[in-house]
Each structure stands twice: as C-alpha cells, then as structure tokens.
Design a protein around this motif. Structure first.
Motif, PDB file in Angstrom:
ATOM      1  N   GLY A  55       0.786  -1.230   0.000  1.00 23.82           N
ATOM      2  CA  GLY A  55       0.000   0.000   0.000  1.00 23.82           C
ATOM      3  C   GLY A  55       0.813   1.272   0.000  1.00 23.82           C
ATOM      4  O   GLY A  55       0.240   2.362  -0.118  1.00 23.82           O
ATOM      5  N   THR A  56       2.133   1.164   0.124  1.00 22.28           N
ATOM      6  CA  THR A  56       2.978   2.367   0.048  1.00 22.28           C
ATOM      7  C   THR A  56       2.865   2.998  -1.331  1.00 22.28           C
ATOM      8  O   THR A  56       2.956   2.294  -2.339  1.00 22.28           O
ATOM      9  N   ASP A  57       2.656   4.316  -1.388  1.00 21.11           N
ATOM     10  CA  ASP A  57       2.615   4.965  -2.689  1.00 21.11           C
ATOM     11  C   ASP A  57       3.729   5.998  -2.814  1.00 21.11           C
ATOM     12  O   ASP A  57       4.233   6.511  -1.822  1.00 21.11           O
ATOM     13  N   ARG A  58       4.129   6.241  -4.034  1.00 17.55           N
ATOM     14  CA  ARG A  58       5.180   7.208  -4.323  1.00 17.55           C
ATOM     15  C   ARG A  58       4.786   8.001  -5.549  1.00 17.55           C
ATOM     16  O   ARG A  58       4.151   7.472  -6.458  1.00 17.55           O
ATOM     17  N   TYR A  59       5.206   9.272  -5.558  1.00 15.95           N
ATOM     18  CA  TYR A  59       4.895  10.155  -6.664  1.00 15.95           C
ATOM     19  C   TYR A  59       6.157  10.867  -7.137  1.00 15.95           C
ATOM     20  O   TYR A  59       7.007  11.233  -6.324  1.00 15.95           O
ATOM     21  N   ALA A  60       6.219  11.086  -8.434  1.00 13.12           N
ATOM     22  CA  ALA A  60       7.283  11.930  -8.958  1.00 13.12           C
ATOM     23  C   ALA A  60       7.025  13.359  -8.506  1.00 13.12           C
ATOM     24  O   ALA A  60       5.868  13.783  -8.364  1.00 13.12           O
ATOM     25  N   ASP A  61       8.093  14.114  -8.282  1.00 15.93           N
ATOM     26  CA  ASP A  61       7.938  15.493  -7.797  1.00 15.93           C
ATOM     27  C   ASP A  61       7.071  16.322  -8.737  1.00 15.93           C
ATOM     28  O   ASP A  61       6.335  17.204  -8.285  1.00 15.93           O
ATOM     29  N   PHE A  62       7.150  16.047 -10.028  1.00 16.04           N
ATOM     30  CA  PHE A  62       6.431  16.890 -10.982  1.00 16.04           C
ATOM     31  C   PHE A  62       4.917  16.635 -11.002  1.00 16.04           C
ATOM     32  O   PHE A  62       4.184  17.348 -11.688  1.00 16.04           O
ATOM     33  N   VAL A  63       4.430  15.669 -10.243  1.00 19.82           N
ATOM     34  CA  VAL A  63       2.979  15.444 -10.171  1.00 19.82           C
ATOM     35  C   VAL A  63       2.434  15.502  -8.750  1.00 19.82           C
ATOM     36  O   VAL A  63       1.219  15.395  -8.547  1.00 19.82           O
ATOM     37  N   LYS A  64       3.306  15.677  -7.771  1.00 20.54           N
ATOM     38  CA  LYS A  64       2.840  15.692  -6.388  1.00 20.54           C
ATOM     39  C   LYS A  64       1.814  16.789  -6.167  1.00 20.54           C
ATOM     40  O   LYS A  64       1.973  17.913  -6.621  1.00 20.54           O
ATOM     41  N   GLY A  65       0.739  16.434  -5.499  1.00 18.97           N
ATOM     42  CA  GLY A  65      -0.331  17.385  -5.235  1.00 18.97           C
ATOM     43  C   GLY A  65      -1.352  17.484  -6.345  1.00 18.97           C
ATOM     44  O   GLY A  65      -2.419  18.088  -6.156  1.00 18.97           O
ATOM     45  N   ARG A  66      -1.060  16.892  -7.500  1.00 25.32           N
ATOM     46  CA  ARG A  66      -2.003  16.954  -8.624  1.00 25.32           C
ATOM     47  C   ARG A  66      -2.533  15.581  -9.030  1.00 25.32           C
ATOM     48  O   ARG A  66      -3.677  15.470  -9.458  1.00 25.32           O
ATOM     49  N   PHE A  67      -1.719  14.553  -8.910  1.00 31.28           N
ATOM     50  CA  PHE A  67      -2.103  13.203  -9.325  1.00 31.28           C
ATOM     51  C   PHE A  67      -2.278  12.320  -8.089  1.00 31.28           C
ATOM     52  O   PHE A  67      -1.560  12.466  -7.097  1.00 31.28           O
ATOM     53  N   THR A  68      -3.218  11.380  -8.193  1.00 35.71           N
ATOM     54  CA  THR A  68      -3.436  10.414  -7.125  1.00 35.71           C
ATOM     55  C   THR A  68      -3.581   9.021  -7.712  1.00 35.71           C
ATOM     56  O   THR A  68      -4.395   8.813  -8.623  1.00 35.71           O
ATOM     57  N   ILE A  69      -2.806   8.093  -7.194  1.00 32.11           N
ATOM     58  CA  ILE A  69      -2.897   6.705  -7.630  1.00 32.11           C
ATOM     59  C   ILE A  69      -3.743   5.925  -6.637  1.00 32.11           C
ATOM     60  O   ILE A  69      -3.706   6.178  -5.428  1.00 32.11           O
ATOM     61  N   SER A  70      -4.540   4.995  -7.175  1.00 33.30           N
ATOM     62  CA  SER A  70      -5.332   4.147  -6.290  1.00 33.30           C
ATOM     63  C   SER A  70      -5.503   2.783  -6.940  1.00 33.30           C
ATOM     64  O   SER A  70      -5.455   2.656  -8.158  1.00 33.30           O
ATOM     65  N   LYS A  71      -5.704   1.807  -6.090  1.00 33.42           N
ATOM     66  CA  LYS A  71      -5.840   0.433  -6.562  1.00 33.42           C
ATOM     67  C   LYS A  71      -7.062  -0.174  -5.905  1.00 33.42           C
ATOM     68  O   LYS A  71      -7.153  -0.195  -4.680  1.00 33.42           O
ATOM     69  N   ILE A  72      -7.992  -0.628  -6.719  1.00 34.79           N
ATOM     70  CA  ILE A  72      -9.197  -1.256  -6.209  1.00 34.79           C
ATOM     71  C   ILE A  72      -9.046  -2.756  -6.431  1.00 34.79           C
ATOM     72  O   ILE A  72      -9.267  -3.264  -7.545  1.00 34.79           O
ATOM     73  N   ASN A  73      -8.641  -3.457  -5.397  1.00 36.85           N
ATOM     74  CA  ASN A  73      -8.368  -4.887  -5.560  1.00 36.85           C
ATOM     75  C   ASN A  73      -9.602  -5.670  -5.995  1.00 36.85           C
ATOM     76  O   ASN A  73      -9.524  -6.577  -6.807  1.00 36.85           O
ATOM     77  N   GLY A  74     -10.762  -5.289  -5.460  1.00 35.60           N
ATOM     78  CA  GLY A  74     -11.985  -6.009  -5.812  1.00 35.60           C
ATOM     79  C   GLY A  74     -12.341  -5.857  -7.284  1.00 35.60           C
ATOM     80  O   GLY A  74     -12.958  -6.748  -7.875  1.00 35.60           O
ATOM     81  N   GLU A  75     -11.951  -4.748  -7.893  1.00 39.86           N
ATOM     82  CA  GLU A  75     -12.206  -4.520  -9.313  1.00 39.86           C
ATOM     83  C   GLU A  75     -11.020  -4.939 -10.158  1.00 39.86           C
ATOM     84  O   GLU A  75     -11.106  -4.922 -11.389  1.00 39.86           O
ATOM     85  N   ASN A  76      -9.919  -5.261  -9.535  1.00 40.95           N
ATOM     86  CA  ASN A  76      -8.676  -5.587 -10.243  1.00 40.95           C
ATOM     87  C   ASN A  76      -8.283  -4.461 -11.192  1.00 40.95           C
ATOM     88  O   ASN A  76      -7.892  -4.710 -12.346  1.00 40.95           O
ATOM     89  N   THR A  77      -8.384  -3.235 -10.708  1.00 44.36           N
ATOM     90  CA  THR A  77      -8.145  -2.059 -11.542  1.00 44.36           C
ATOM     91  C   THR A  77      -7.272  -1.063 -10.797  1.00 44.36           C
ATOM     92  O   THR A  77      -7.445  -0.842  -9.602  1.00 44.36           O
ATOM     93  N   LEU A  78      -6.356  -0.472 -11.531  1.00 37.62           N
ATOM     94  CA  LEU A  78      -5.501   0.593 -11.027  1.00 37.62           C
ATOM     95  C   LEU A  78      -5.959   1.897 -11.669  1.00 37.62           C
ATOM     96  O   LEU A  78      -6.290   1.917 -12.860  1.00 37.62           O
ATOM     97  N   TYR A  79      -5.981   2.957 -10.888  1.00 40.04           N
ATOM     98  CA  TYR A  79      -6.411   4.259 -11.393  1.00 40.04           C
ATOM     99  C   TYR A  79      -5.320   5.306 -11.205  1.00 40.04           C
ATOM    100  O   TYR A  79      -4.480   5.196 -10.314  1.00 40.04           O
ATOM    101  N   LEU A  80      -5.402   6.328 -12.034  1.00 42.19           N
ATOM    102  CA  LEU A  80      -4.579   7.519 -11.844  1.00 42.19           C
ATOM    103  C   LEU A  80      -5.477   8.727 -12.072  1.00 42.19           C
ATOM    104  O   LEU A  80      -5.885   9.001 -13.212  1.00 42.19           O
ATOM    105  N   GLN A  81      -5.812   9.409 -10.995  1.00 37.90           N
ATOM    106  CA  GLN A  81      -6.590  10.638 -11.090  1.00 37.90           C
ATOM    107  C   GLN A  81      -5.611  11.773 -11.336  1.00 37.90           C
ATOM    108  O   GLN A  81      -4.698  11.994 -10.530  1.00 37.90           O
ATOM    109  N   MET A  82      -5.802  12.494 -12.421  1.00 33.33           N
ATOM    110  CA  MET A  82      -4.898  13.571 -12.796  1.00 33.33           C
ATOM    111  C   MET A  82      -5.679  14.881 -12.812  1.00 33.33           C
ATOM    112  O   MET A  82      -6.618  15.037 -13.605  1.00 33.33           O
ATOM    113  N   ASN A  83      -5.299  15.788 -11.945  1.00 32.79           N
ATOM    114  CA  ASN A  83      -5.945  17.091 -11.855  1.00 32.79           C
ATOM    115  C   ASN A  83      -4.978  18.196 -12.256  1.00 32.79           C
ATOM    116  O   ASN A  83      -3.765  18.008 -12.229  1.00 32.79           O
TER     117      ASN A  83
END
Length: 125
Positions: A55-83
C-alpha cells in the motif's frame, strides 16, 4: 503473469482533469506492485506514480499534489486521477506491474515486468 489494458486518455485543455484506468486480468492485483509511467516523444520513460503491494505509494515530484494513484483490488483495476493538467503532462501513459515487493524503487521502470500498451494524454494550452 498479468495482462494490463489502459484507458481514459484524451485531449484536454490546461487545468482539466482526467482519470486513467488500468484493467488487469490473469492475476489479482494484490500480488503486484503497480505503477504509472509516461513517455513523451524523444524522452525516456519516467515514473509518475506507483503503489506497492503493502500500500505504500510514491509520486514523482512533478505530479505531487495533482495526481493520485489508487488500486481497487476487488475490481482488479488501477487508477490515476490527474488534476490541474499542464501541457508538459502530455505523453503516452503506461500501466506496469511486477510481483516484487518494491518500496524504494517503485518509480524505476526497469523494475517492472509487465506493461500495457499505453493511453495517450494530450494537454493543450
């Protein structure tokens, strides 16, 4: 092994949001460290965001505060919310996975074994 298919890319204007999805098949995401990477023309592939098996997450400095990664194990899907997207975010975005329990090297592309084909994100000013 796992098969990965990305979706959700598109052409947007500066400041817009997109959510990328990575659908996995052939195995459960619980068993993998997962990451999002991007590659613009003429540039090397770069780590954007990643999430480890614990569950540890890491972000590149150039996206910190704007992008969020999430993983829904029940859906077997990885997401990247980009704002707050910027023109420099334009690239082909890839989803990747590896069975190893990565922590410090989550954003290192060479550590990943399985890759999707990518989804294009284009941000215009």
């Amino acid at each position: 092994q796992v098969q990965l298919v990305e979706s959700g890319g598109g052409s947007v204007q500066t400041g817009a949001s997109l959510r990328l999805s990575c659908a996995a098949s052939g195995n459960t995401l619980r068993s993998f460290s997962m990451g999002w990477f991007r590659q613009a023309p003429g540039e090397e592939r770069k780590g954007v965001a990643a999430i480890g098996r614990g569950g540890t997450d890491r972000y590149a400095d150039f996206v910190k505060g704007r992008f969020t990664i999430s993983k829904i194990n029940g859906e077997n899907t990885l997401y990247l919310q980009m704002n707050d997207l910027k023109p420099e975010d334009s690239a082909l975005y890839y989803c990747a996975a590896v069975e190893d329990r990565l922590i410090a090297s989550l954003l290192v592309p060479e550590k990943y074994a399985y890759w999707g084909r990518g989804t294009q994100v284009t941000v215009s000013s």
